[in-house]
Design an enzyme around this catalytic site. Structure first.
Site, PDB file in Angstrom:
ATOM      1  N   ASP A  97      47.825  53.225  45.622  1.00 18.84           N
ATOM      2  CA  ASP A  97      47.437  51.848  45.339  1.00 18.84           C
ATOM      3  C   ASP A  97      47.465  51.463  43.865  1.00 18.84           C
ATOM      4  O   ASP A  97      46.484  50.943  43.326  1.00 18.84           O
ATOM      5  CB  ASP A  97      46.031  51.570  45.896  1.00 18.84           C
ATOM      6  N   HIS A 140      38.717  53.678  39.117  1.00 13.99           N
ATOM      7  CA  HIS A 140      39.345  54.577  40.111  1.00 13.99           C
ATOM      8  C   HIS A 140      40.193  55.670  39.467  1.00 13.99           C
ATOM      9  O   HIS A 140      40.574  56.631  40.126  1.00 13.99           O
ATOM     10  CB  HIS A 140      40.234  53.784  41.068  1.00 13.99           C
ATOM     11  N   ASP A 177      31.216  46.714  41.339  1.00 15.30           N
ATOM     12  CA  ASP A 177      32.500  46.446  42.016  1.00 15.30           C
ATOM     13  C   ASP A 177      32.341  46.845  43.486  1.00 15.30           C
ATOM     14  O   ASP A 177      31.522  47.688  43.816  1.00 15.30           O
ATOM     15  CB  ASP A 177      33.580  47.305  41.354  1.00 15.30           C
ATOM     16  N   HIS A 179      34.417  48.405  45.370  1.00 16.55           N
ATOM     17  CA  HIS A 179      35.018  49.697  45.698  1.00 16.55           C
ATOM     18  C   HIS A 179      34.246  50.811  45.009  1.00 16.55           C
ATOM     19  O   HIS A 179      33.652  50.611  43.962  1.00 16.55           O
ATOM     20  CB  HIS A 179      36.478  49.740  45.232  1.00 16.55           C
ATOM     21  N   ASP A 270      34.834  41.685  42.949  1.00 16.71           N
ATOM     22  CA  ASP A 270      35.322  41.674  44.326  1.00 16.71           C
ATOM     23  C   ASP A 270      34.156  41.844  45.292  1.00 16.71           C
ATOM     24  O   ASP A 270      34.321  41.831  46.504  1.00 16.71           O
ATOM     25  CB  ASP A 270      36.408  42.740  44.543  1.00 16.71           C
ATOM     26  N   TYR A 310      39.360  39.514  43.035  1.00 17.12           N
ATOM     27  CA  TYR A 310      40.695  39.037  43.403  1.00 17.12           C
ATOM     28  C   TYR A 310      40.727  37.623  43.960  1.00 17.12           C
ATOM     29  O   TYR A 310      41.792  37.095  44.233  1.00 17.12           O
ATOM     30  CB  TYR A 310      41.345  40.058  44.351  1.00 17.12           C
TER      31      TYR A 310
HETATM   32  N1  Q9C Z   1      42.759  46.856  51.990  1.00 15.71           N
HETATM   33  C1  Q9C Z   1      39.705  47.638  41.910  1.00 15.71           C
HETATM   34  O1  Q9C Z   1      39.045  46.760  42.432  1.00 15.71           O
HETATM   35  N2  Q9C Z   1      43.690  48.731  47.918  1.00 15.71           N
HETATM   36  N3  Q9C Z   1      40.612  48.331  42.587  1.00 15.71           N
HETATM   37  C2  Q9C Z   1      42.871  48.876  49.074  1.00 15.71           C
HETATM   38  C3  Q9C Z   1      42.531  48.108  51.371  1.00 15.71           C
HETATM   39  C4  Q9C Z   1      43.203  49.266  46.692  1.00 15.71           C
HETATM   40  C5  Q9C Z   1      40.841  48.059  43.981  1.00 15.71           C
HETATM   41  C6  Q9C Z   1      43.547  48.432  50.320  1.00 15.71           C
HETATM   42  C7  Q9C Z   1      42.132  48.456  46.027  1.00 15.71           C
HETATM   43  C8  Q9C Z   1      41.875  48.904  44.618  1.00 15.71           C
HETATM   44  C9  Q9C Z   1      39.555  47.947  40.475  1.00 15.71           C
HETATM   45 ZN    ZN Z   2      37.191  46.797  43.294  1.00 15.02          ZN
END
Ligand code: Q9C
Ligand code: ZN
Length: 492
Positions: A97, A140, A177, A179, A270, A310
């Site tokens: 990703d 990440h 965040d 995630h 997010d 996002y």
């Molecule tokens: N629908 C940050 O917010 N994709 N990174 C996941 C699941 C990766 C997010 C797909 C998301 C990364 C910094």
């Molecule tokens: Zn995130």
């Protein structure tokens, strides 16, 4: 005393983007350049930029990047500016990703550099606090891997840099965040000098990055045991109430006990309503409150660093709320908070497949093993007074403090309570001191005027009996207040 807020931004960090078509599954196409420009424009429109001390960004040095990454990885990323689109695509594919672009290495160095500029200006007391608007995000990325839109781990490097250059013994990282910042967790898992808190969409491991170690059972390893706190959300649609409950009942008691010398925030937005990744329901105004609740820690030394976010509308509003609060503006009143501010309700969200009792026992066990309960008085403030007060949603806060005459150690606690209560009633607070000494008056006046409160020092754990009593008391009062509200309803 340090005053003012720093804002660090450079348009250059918006100058990289996805260069090829991707299947919609990965969602890397959401990491658009506009995230940064839209956030900055919103700050400008609200007149926030000119109220901040705007600092220039700089590139991080290789030495700084190597604080958290391997030489092999740095060497590999260093090759990307010369790559063709095909080569960049192939290079990106070895990670999960994330996409690379000829200019992303440059931006990633600026993102780390911007974060370090912020930490340095806060640590040198040139400003009290601040925010760095950066891209790519960091939480990440791992020692030898890019991941989840991240190249270098901005916040992890900042914590290591602060420890090394300012001899810090305790750094708190709050990752709001949506995630899990697994890169940050891996970096500090065995390190008791960095307390890492992350809440994240988890859905019993079915949500990205689908790791078992994102669960609340990961509490840190070896000497670092107890210094990693995960709060996985097993459902989408979490609201202001759940977010506040997580702060009141999990993060803040531990954070106060830890007594950080610096607070770093992995500030992904997010976790706000409308975000396609998070699918949560907390409104942008919640970030004013989350910020406000962290500001009394570390004598106000707080560095907020952008991670995800996002939905451009929700992102821009959330960034504004955060920076305005850092500047000292009162947080807007939140309405419609429910009894989800209760600890039990929170725990059920976290432990979906267990009974309520199993869940309460398991989570408090994890926390307790990690020695993460705070002393009695602050415990009362955080898990009794604040949840009730937020739920009650007053339009005025009246603080009455009676000095017992005897010299007490409660004066600084009163300062913290005064600071924390300013998140209510749009900051409208009156204080009555019945009998006071110079210290109490000074602390009260400075807390009311928004000055940083001196830290309380590390706190011991409160007695389990006190914790239980508080829980009972809160439930009892909660019932009474709903009765009062019903009466008002009838009178209207
Ligand atoms: N629908 C940050 O917010 N994709 N990174 C996941 C699941 C990766 C997010 C797909 C998301 C990364 C910094
Ligand atoms: Zn995130």
């Amino acid at each position: 005393m340090a005053s003012g807020s720093a804002l660090i931004f450079d348009e250059e960090m918006s100058r990289y983007k996805l260069l090829w078509k991707e299947d919609r599954e990965s969602a890397i196409a959401t990491a658009v350049p506009e995230r940064l420009t839209v956030s900055y424009e919103a700050l400008k429109t609200h007149g926030v930029t000119q109220r901040c001390k705007q600092l220039p960004v700089r590139q991080a040095t290789e030495q700084e990047i190597l604080l958290a990454h391997s030489e092999e990885y740095l060497e590999a990323v260093k090759q990307t500016p010369k790559m063709s689109v095909e080569e960049l695509m192939a290079f990106s594919k070895q990670y999960s990703d994330v996409y690379f672009h000829q200019n992303i290495y440059h931006c990633a160095k600026l993102a780390v550099g911007a974060t370090l500029q912020l930490v340095e200006s806060v640590m040198k007391r040139e400003v009290r606090n601040g925010m760095a608007l950066v891209r790519p995000p960091g939480h990440h990325s791992q020692r030898s891997a890019a991941n989840g839109f991240c190249v270098f781990n901005n916040v992890a490097i900042a914590a290591l840099h602060a420890k090394k250059n300012y001899n810090l013994n305790r750094v708190l990282i709050v990752d709001w965040d949506i995630h899990h910042g697994q890169g940050v967790q891996y970096c500090f898992e065995e390190d008791p000098s960095v307390l890492y808190f992350s809440w994240h969409r988890y859905e019993n491991q079915t949500f990205w990055p689908n790791l078992p170690e994102s669960d609340y059972t990961s509490v840190g390893k070896g000497k670092g045991r107890g210094f990693n706190i995960n709060l996985p959300w097993n459902k989408v649609g979490m609201t202001n109430s759940e977010y506040l409950a997580a702060f009141f009942h999990v993060l803040l008691p531990v954070a106060y006990e830890f007594d950080p010398e610096l607070v770093l925030v992995s500030a992904g937005f997010d976790s706000a309503i409308g975000d396609p990744e998070g699918e949560m329901c907390a409104i942008p105004e919640i970030f004013a409150h989350l910020t406000q609740l962290l500001m009394p820690l570390a004598a106000g030394k707080m560095c907020v660093v952008l991670e995800g976010g996002y939905n451009l509308t929700s992102l821009a509003q959330s960034v504004c709320q955060t920076v305005q609060t850092l500047l000292g503006d009162p947080a807007p009143r939140l309405s419609g908070l429910t009894a989800a501010c209760e600890r039990k309700v929170l725990l059920v969200q976290v432990c979906a497949e267990e009974t309520e009792e199993e869940c309460v026992n398991r989570l408090s066990l994890c926390l307790r093993e990690g020695e993460s309960f705070t002393a009695g008085f602050m415990h009362a403030v955080l898990s009794l007074i604040l949840p009730l007060a937020y739920e009650f949603n007053p339009c005025l806060v009246l603080g009455v403090f009676r000095d017992s005459g005897a010299k007490t150690h409660l004066t600084p606690v009163w300062g913290h309570l005064t600071s924390l209560l300013q998140g209510l009633a749009g900051g409208q607070m009156l204080t009555v001191l019945q009998g006071y000494d110079k210290d109490l008056l000074e602390v009260t006046v400075s807390a009311l005027s928004g000055a940083p409160v001196p830290p309380l020092g590390p706190l011991g754990a409160p007695k389990p009996a006190d914790v239980q009593m508080m829980e009972k008391q809160r439930q009892r009062l909660q019932k009474r207040w709903s009765l009062v509200q019903e009466c008002w309803g009838l009178l209207r």
